[in-house]
Design a protein around this motif. Structure first.
Motif, PDB file in Angstrom:
ATOM      1  N   LEU A  12       8.720   8.693  -4.188  1.00  0.00           N
ATOM      2  CA  LEU A  12       7.369   7.944  -4.631  1.00  0.00           C
ATOM      3  C   LEU A  12       6.403   8.790  -3.647  1.00  0.00           C
ATOM      4  CD1 LEU A  12       7.495   4.341  -4.810  1.00  0.00           C
ATOM      5  CD2 LEU A  12       6.903   5.775  -6.599  1.00  0.00           C
ATOM      6  N   LYS A  13       6.413   8.828  -2.438  1.00  0.00           N
ATOM      7  CA  LYS A  13       5.404   9.314  -1.550  1.00  0.00           C
ATOM      8  C   LYS A  13       3.877   8.869  -1.848  1.00  0.00           C
ATOM      9  CE  LYS A  13       7.969  13.274  -0.021  1.00  0.00           C
ATOM     10  NZ  LYS A  13       7.990  14.799   0.222  1.00  0.00           N
ATOM     11  N   SER A  14       3.751   7.631  -1.735  1.00  0.00           N
ATOM     12  CA  SER A  14       2.456   7.299  -2.140  1.00  0.00           C
ATOM     13  C   SER A  14       2.075   6.216  -1.212  1.00  0.00           C
ATOM     14  CB  SER A  14       2.304   6.783  -3.338  1.00  0.00           C
ATOM     15  OG  SER A  14       3.199   5.426  -3.785  1.00  0.00           O
ATOM     16  N   ARG A  15       0.940   5.618  -1.241  1.00  0.00           N
ATOM     17  CA  ARG A  15       0.615   4.457  -0.312  1.00  0.00           C
ATOM     18  C   ARG A  15       1.122   3.167  -0.823  1.00  0.00           C
ATOM     19  NH1 ARG A  15      -5.630   6.340   1.662  1.00  0.00           N
ATOM     20  NH2 ARG A  15      -4.838   7.987   2.366  1.00  0.00           N
ATOM     21  N   ALA A  16       1.251   2.134   0.001  1.00  0.00           N
ATOM     22  CA  ALA A  16       1.444   0.580  -0.499  1.00  0.00           C
ATOM     23  C   ALA A  16       1.034  -0.119   0.640  1.00  0.00           C
ATOM     24  CB  ALA A  16       2.997   0.690  -0.406  1.00  0.00           C
ATOM     25  N   THR A  17       0.928  -1.551   0.141  1.00  0.00           N
ATOM     26  CA  THR A  17       0.491  -2.465   1.111  1.00  0.00           C
ATOM     27  C   THR A  17       1.620  -3.568   1.233  1.00  0.00           C
ATOM     28  OG1 THR A  17      -1.930  -2.042   0.082  1.00  0.00           O
ATOM     29  CG2 THR A  17      -1.199  -4.287   1.336  1.00  0.00           C
ATOM     30  N   VAL A  18       1.621  -3.740   2.448  1.00  0.00           N
ATOM     31  CA  VAL A  18       2.703  -4.680   2.720  1.00  0.00           C
ATOM     32  C   VAL A  18       2.202  -6.034   3.328  1.00  0.00           C
ATOM     33  CG1 VAL A  18       4.634  -5.358   4.458  1.00  0.00           C
ATOM     34  CG2 VAL A  18       4.564  -3.199   3.258  1.00  0.00           C
ATOM     35  N   SER A  19       2.538  -7.226   2.719  1.00  0.00           N
ATOM     36  CA  SER A  19       1.908  -8.293   3.265  1.00  0.00           C
ATOM     37  C   SER A  19       2.798  -9.388   3.764  1.00  0.00           C
ATOM     38  CB  SER A  19       1.001  -9.308   2.043  1.00  0.00           C
ATOM     39  OG  SER A  19       0.086  -8.346   1.492  1.00  0.00           O
ATOM     40  N   ILE A  20       2.875 -10.014   4.906  1.00  0.00           N
ATOM     41  CA  ILE A  20       3.644 -10.824   5.509  1.00  0.00           C
ATOM     42  C   ILE A  20       2.845 -12.002   5.927  1.00  0.00           C
ATOM     43  CG2 ILE A  20       5.211 -11.305   7.323  1.00  0.00           C
ATOM     44  CD1 ILE A  20       5.612  -8.214   7.588  1.00  0.00           C
ATOM     45  N   GLY A  21       2.956 -12.891   5.274  1.00  0.00           N
ATOM     46  CA  GLY A  21       2.020 -14.246   5.325  1.00  0.00           C
ATOM     47  C   GLY A  21       0.704 -13.714   4.942  1.00  0.00           C
ATOM     48  N   ASP A  22      -0.375 -14.243   5.759  1.00  0.00           N
ATOM     49  CA  ASP A  22      -1.746 -13.863   5.417  1.00  0.00           C
ATOM     50  C   ASP A  22      -2.069 -12.228   5.922  1.00  0.00           C
ATOM     51  OD1 ASP A  22      -1.689 -14.621   8.078  1.00  0.00           O
ATOM     52  OD2 ASP A  22      -3.475 -16.041   7.751  1.00  0.00           O
ATOM     53  N   GLN A  23      -1.241 -11.692   6.629  1.00  0.00           N
ATOM     54  CA  GLN A  23      -1.492 -10.426   7.250  1.00  0.00           C
ATOM     55  C   GLN A  23      -1.098  -9.307   6.172  1.00  0.00           C
ATOM     56  OE1 GLN A  23      -0.640  -9.926  11.331  1.00  0.00           O
ATOM     57  NE2 GLN A  23      -1.735 -11.592  11.841  1.00  0.00           N
ATOM     58  N   SER A  24      -1.899  -8.149   5.952  1.00  0.00           N
ATOM     59  CA  SER A  24      -1.593  -7.041   5.041  1.00  0.00           C
ATOM     60  C   SER A  24      -1.697  -5.805   6.137  1.00  0.00           C
ATOM     61  CB  SER A  24      -2.489  -6.974   4.107  1.00  0.00           C
ATOM     62  OG  SER A  24      -2.155  -8.329   3.098  1.00  0.00           O
ATOM     63  N   SER A  42       4.244   1.613  10.651  1.00  0.00           N
ATOM     64  CA  SER A  42       3.949   1.550  12.126  1.00  0.00           C
ATOM     65  C   SER A  42       4.764   0.532  12.877  1.00  0.00           C
ATOM     66  CB  SER A  42       2.662   2.000  12.454  1.00  0.00           C
ATOM     67  OG  SER A  42       2.066   0.722  11.909  1.00  0.00           O
ATOM     68  N   PHE A  43       5.221  -0.467  12.063  1.00  0.00           N
ATOM     69  CA  PHE A  43       5.953  -1.507  12.773  1.00  0.00           C
ATOM     70  C   PHE A  43       7.376  -1.671  12.383  1.00  0.00           C
ATOM     71  CE2 PHE A  43       4.203  -2.747   8.647  1.00  0.00           C
ATOM     72  CZ  PHE A  43       5.219  -3.420   8.245  1.00  0.00           C
ATOM     73  N   ASN A  44       8.036  -2.461  13.018  1.00  0.00           N
ATOM     74  CA  ASN A  44       9.385  -2.663  12.967  1.00  0.00           C
ATOM     75  C   ASN A  44       9.750  -4.094  12.512  1.00  0.00           C
ATOM     76  OD1 ASN A  44      12.417  -1.960  12.696  1.00  0.00           O
ATOM     77  ND2 ASN A  44      12.649  -1.834  14.992  1.00  0.00           N
ATOM     78  N   PRO A  45       9.852  -4.497  11.358  1.00  0.00           N
ATOM     79  CA  PRO A  45      10.175  -6.114  11.293  1.00  0.00           C
ATOM     80  C   PRO A  45      11.644  -6.092  11.241  1.00  0.00           C
ATOM     81  CG  PRO A  45       9.720  -4.737   9.130  1.00  0.00           C
ATOM     82  CD  PRO A  45       9.414  -3.881   9.978  1.00  0.00           C
ATOM     83  N   PRO A  46      12.025  -7.390  11.683  1.00  0.00           N
ATOM     84  CA  PRO A  46      13.482  -7.696  11.759  1.00  0.00           C
ATOM     85  C   PRO A  46      14.206  -7.548  10.368  1.00  0.00           C
ATOM     86  CG  PRO A  46      12.262  -9.254  13.105  1.00  0.00           C
ATOM     87  CD  PRO A  46      11.356  -8.547  12.279  1.00  0.00           C
ATOM     88  N   VAL A  47      15.428  -7.115  10.461  1.00  0.00           N
ATOM     89  CA  VAL A  47      16.531  -7.256   9.086  1.00  0.00           C
ATOM     90  C   VAL A  47      16.292  -8.787   8.821  1.00  0.00           C
ATOM     91  CG1 VAL A  47      18.533  -6.974   8.280  1.00  0.00           C
ATOM     92  CG2 VAL A  47      17.910  -5.141   9.534  1.00  0.00           C
ATOM     93  N   GLY A  48      16.157  -9.061   7.465  1.00  0.00           N
ATOM     94  CA  GLY A  48      15.859 -10.139   6.950  1.00  0.00           C
ATOM     95  C   GLY A  48      14.499 -10.724   6.571  1.00  0.00           C
ATOM     96  N   THR A  49      13.461 -10.092   7.178  1.00  0.00           N
ATOM     97  CA  THR A  49      12.344 -10.231   7.010  1.00  0.00           C
ATOM     98  C   THR A  49      11.733 -10.035   5.425  1.00  0.00           C
ATOM     99  OG1 THR A  49      11.570  -9.677   9.252  1.00  0.00           O
ATOM    100  CG2 THR A  49       9.843  -9.647   7.567  1.00  0.00           C
ATOM    101  N   GLU A  50      10.957 -11.181   4.980  1.00  0.00           N
ATOM    102  CA  GLU A  50      10.479 -11.161   3.634  1.00  0.00           C
ATOM    103  C   GLU A  50       9.200 -10.958   3.598  1.00  0.00           C
ATOM    104  OE1 GLU A  50      11.643 -14.578   1.033  1.00  0.00           O
ATOM    105  OE2 GLU A  50      13.729 -14.432   1.418  1.00  0.00           O
ATOM    106  N   MET A  51       8.936 -10.092   2.619  1.00  0.00           N
ATOM    107  CA  MET A  51       7.474  -9.454   2.318  1.00  0.00           C
ATOM    108  C   MET A  51       6.948  -9.114   1.050  1.00  0.00           C
ATOM    109  SD  MET A  51       7.775  -5.915   4.732  1.00  0.00           S
ATOM    110  CE  MET A  51       8.738  -4.559   4.484  1.00  0.00           C
ATOM    111  N   VAL A  52       5.984  -9.076   0.942  1.00  0.00           N
ATOM    112  CA  VAL A  52       5.556  -8.614  -0.356  1.00  0.00           C
ATOM    113  C   VAL A  52       4.888  -7.078  -0.217  1.00  0.00           C
ATOM    114  CG1 VAL A  52       3.610  -8.886  -2.490  1.00  0.00           C
ATOM    115  CG2 VAL A  52       4.663 -10.885  -1.189  1.00  0.00           C
ATOM    116  N   VAL A  53       5.281  -6.425  -1.155  1.00  0.00           N
ATOM    117  CA  VAL A  53       5.005  -4.842  -1.206  1.00  0.00           C
ATOM    118  C   VAL A  53       4.367  -4.732  -2.646  1.00  0.00           C
ATOM    119  CG1 VAL A  53       5.825  -2.550  -1.327  1.00  0.00           C
ATOM    120  CG2 VAL A  53       7.041  -4.406  -0.008  1.00  0.00           C
ATOM    121  N   ALA A  54       3.056  -4.108  -2.574  1.00  0.00           N
ATOM    122  CA  ALA A  54       2.195  -3.798  -3.538  1.00  0.00           C
ATOM    123  C   ALA A  54       2.144  -2.264  -3.658  1.00  0.00           C
ATOM    124  CB  ALA A  54       1.001  -4.338  -3.517  1.00  0.00           C
ATOM    125  N   PHE A  55       2.387  -1.688  -4.706  1.00  0.00           N
ATOM    126  CA  PHE A  55       2.460  -0.147  -4.901  1.00  0.00           C
ATOM    127  C   PHE A  55       2.467   0.244  -6.486  1.00  0.00           C
ATOM    128  CE2 PHE A  55       6.704  -1.689  -5.254  1.00  0.00           C
ATOM    129  CZ  PHE A  55       7.246  -0.896  -6.469  1.00  0.00           C
TER     130      PHE A  55
END
Length: 107
Positions: A12-24, A42-55
């Motif tokens: 892909l090599k594009s930008r995406a937005t990750v949302s965890i709760g109310d933080q993106s 730039s961050f390392n969420p624990p395995v199992g973390t659920e998040m929304v990815v927009a791409f």
């Protein structure tokens, strides 16, 4: 699982937005397949973390398709190559239209 599907992924090599709760936060989308997405963050969420990815899925000669999917982190590793954390994420119950877009992007 996305981490095991190396032969079926597409760059892909594009930008995406990750949302965890109310933080993106903006990340880099590296690869995708119908079961998941690889991101550089730039961050390392624990395995199992659920998040929304927009791409967006964009290929030459086709209109871009914007997707927003629920994911679960399945693997993380610090990558010197990408100067950040590589996050392998599996899609959680993608809707049929998104799944069709992903399958079409692969071919």
């Amino acid at each position: 699982m996305f981490a095991a599907s190396f032969n079926n992924r597409r760059i892909l090599k594009s930008r995406a937005t990750v949302s965890i709760g109310d933080q993106s936060v903006e990340v880099h989308a590296l690869e995708v397949d119908p079961s998941g997405i690889a991101l550089i963050a730039s961050f390392n969420p624990p395995v199992g973390t659920e998040m929304v990815v927009a791409f967006a899925l964009a290929r030459a000669g086709r209109p871009a398709v914007a997707l927003r999917l629920q994911t679960r982190v399945t693997h993380t590793i610090l990558s010197r190559t990408y100067n950040g954390f590589r996050l392998n994420c599996s899609f959680i119950d993608p809707d049929p239209a998104s799944l069709l877009s992903l399958q079409q992007f692969m071919h």
